[in-house]
Design a protein around this motif. Structure first.
Motif, mmCIF file in Angstrom:
data_model
loop_
_atom_site.group_PDB
_atom_site.id
_atom_site.type_symbol
_atom_site.label_atom_id
_atom_site.label_comp_id
_atom_site.label_asym_id
_atom_site.label_seq_id
_atom_site.Cartn_x
_atom_site.Cartn_y
_atom_site.Cartn_z
ATOM 1 N N ILE A 83 0.818 -1.223 0.000
ATOM 2 C CA ILE A 83 0.000 0.000 0.000
ATOM 3 C C ILE A 83 0.852 1.274 0.000
ATOM 4 O O ILE A 83 0.341 2.376 0.010
ATOM 5 C CB ILE A 83 -0.999 -0.011 1.183
ATOM 6 N N GLY A 84 2.156 1.111 -0.078
ATOM 7 C CA GLY A 84 3.065 2.248 0.011
ATOM 8 C C GLY A 84 2.858 3.318 -1.041
ATOM 9 O O GLY A 84 2.831 4.512 -0.725
ATOM 10 N N LEU A 85 2.694 2.934 -2.299
ATOM 11 C CA LEU A 85 2.526 3.936 -3.353
ATOM 12 C C LEU A 85 1.242 4.724 -3.174
ATOM 13 O O LEU A 85 1.207 5.927 -3.426
ATOM 14 C CB LEU A 85 2.574 3.274 -4.735
ATOM 15 N N GLN A 86 0.193 4.069 -2.701
ATOM 16 C CA GLN A 86 -1.070 4.765 -2.447
ATOM 17 C C GLN A 86 -0.912 5.756 -1.294
ATOM 18 O O GLN A 86 -1.430 6.871 -1.345
ATOM 19 C CB GLN A 86 -2.174 3.744 -2.141
ATOM 20 N N VAL A 87 -0.182 5.372 -0.258
ATOM 21 C CA VAL A 87 0.054 6.268 0.876
ATOM 22 C C VAL A 87 0.873 7.475 0.433
ATOM 23 O O VAL A 87 0.539 8.614 0.755
ATOM 24 C CB VAL A 87 0.742 5.517 2.041
ATOM 25 N N ILE A 88 1.913 7.236 -0.333
ATOM 26 C CA ILE A 88 2.756 8.340 -0.815
ATOM 27 C C ILE A 88 1.941 9.300 -1.686
ATOM 28 O O ILE A 88 2.041 10.521 -1.542
ATOM 29 C CB ILE A 88 3.990 7.806 -1.562
ATOM 30 N N ALA A 89 1.135 8.769 -2.574
ATOM 31 C CA ALA A 89 0.291 9.630 -3.424
ATOM 32 C C ALA A 89 -0.646 10.475 -2.565
ATOM 33 O O ALA A 89 -0.811 11.675 -2.817
ATOM 34 C CB ALA A 89 -0.501 8.777 -4.414
ATOM 35 N N ALA A 90 -1.242 9.872 -1.543
ATOM 36 C CA ALA A 90 -2.152 10.617 -0.663
ATOM 37 C C ALA A 90 -1.400 11.687 0.114
ATOM 38 O O ALA A 90 -1.891 12.817 0.257
ATOM 39 C CB ALA A 90 -2.848 9.653 0.303
ATOM 40 N N LEU A 91 -0.214 11.364 0.614
ATOM 41 C CA LEU A 91 0.590 12.347 1.347
ATOM 42 C C LEU A 91 0.913 13.541 0.461
ATOM 43 O O LEU A 91 0.781 14.691 0.891
ATOM 44 C CB LEU A 91 1.885 11.713 1.857
ATOM 45 N N LYS A 92 1.334 13.276 -0.763
ATOM 46 C CA LYS A 92 1.707 14.363 -1.673
ATOM 47 C C LYS A 92 0.494 15.188 -2.096
ATOM 48 O O LYS A 92 0.605 16.389 -2.292
ATOM 49 C CB LYS A 92 2.453 13.792 -2.878
ATOM 50 N N GLN A 93 -0.665 14.557 -2.206
ATOM 51 C CA GLN A 93 -1.871 15.268 -2.595
ATOM 52 C C GLN A 93 -2.400 16.137 -1.458
ATOM 53 O O GLN A 93 -3.007 17.174 -1.691
ATOM 54 C CB GLN A 93 -2.942 14.263 -3.020
ATOM 55 N N MET A 94 -2.175 15.732 -0.228
ATOM 56 C CA MET A 94 -2.768 16.406 0.933
ATOM 57 C C MET A 94 -1.752 17.181 1.773
ATOM 58 O O MET A 94 -1.969 17.397 2.962
ATOM 59 C CB MET A 94 -3.478 15.377 1.820
ATOM 60 N N VAL A 95 -0.666 17.635 1.185
ATOM 61 C CA VAL A 95 0.382 18.333 1.922
ATOM 62 C C VAL A 95 -0.170 19.523 2.702
ATOM 63 O O VAL A 95 0.069 19.658 3.907
ATOM 64 C CB VAL A 95 1.531 18.789 0.990
ATOM 65 N N SER A 96 -0.921 20.404 2.047
ATOM 66 C CA SER A 96 -1.376 21.611 2.741
ATOM 67 C C SER A 96 -2.330 21.269 3.877
ATOM 68 O O SER A 96 -2.272 21.876 4.947
ATOM 69 C CB SER A 96 -2.000 22.607 1.772
ATOM 70 N N GLU A 97 -3.202 20.273 3.672
ATOM 71 C CA GLU A 97 -4.122 19.869 4.734
ATOM 72 C C GLU A 97 -3.355 19.291 5.925
ATOM 73 O O GLU A 97 -3.653 19.612 7.084
ATOM 74 C CB GLU A 97 -5.137 18.833 4.219
#
Length: 126
Positions: free
Chosen positions: A85-99
């Protein structure tokens, strides 16, 4: 953004996150292996970390305290290994940086990603 990887996740998460350009430390390198979740939360808040965990207790602490920091990213999956699930977590982290920088609870599961801004509000019927 800096992440603390909780004890319930393998230290291999750190390498995956660092390779993706995200600063990360496993809690085992920062504090006692048997530290209560409240201690990890206090450390994360004081040192501007986001907590990455598989433990629902962190979101419960945020709800109970009406905390606005630290942000928490919880992985909700049967297999929480970074190679699954690592790539999905990384994508979510990068998408939600400001939040996450402002204060958020980010939940990542194999089917979707959800974000709630902090402090958590209790739903009321109206």
């Amino acid at each position: 953004m800096k992440l603390i990887v909780d004890m319930n996740l393998t230290p291999r998460w750190v390498g995956l996150l660092v390779d993706a350009g995200i600063e990360a430390r496993h809690w085992s390198t920062l504090g006692a292996n048997n530290a209560p979740d409240s201690e990890i939360m206090a450390y994360a808040r004081a040192n501007d970390y986001v907590v990455l965990t598989h433990d629902l207790d962190f979101s419960a602490i945020l709800a109970a305290t009406h905390g606005d920091k630290p942000s928490v990213v919880q992985i909700r999956a049967d297999d929480v290994s970074p190679n699954v699930i690592g790539l999905q977590v990384i994508a979510a982290l990068k998408q939600m940086v400001s939040e996450l920088e402002s204060g958020a609870l980010l939940t990542v599961d194999p089917n979707r990603t959800r974000v709630r801004l902090l402090p958590l509000q209790i739903a009321t019927d109206g």
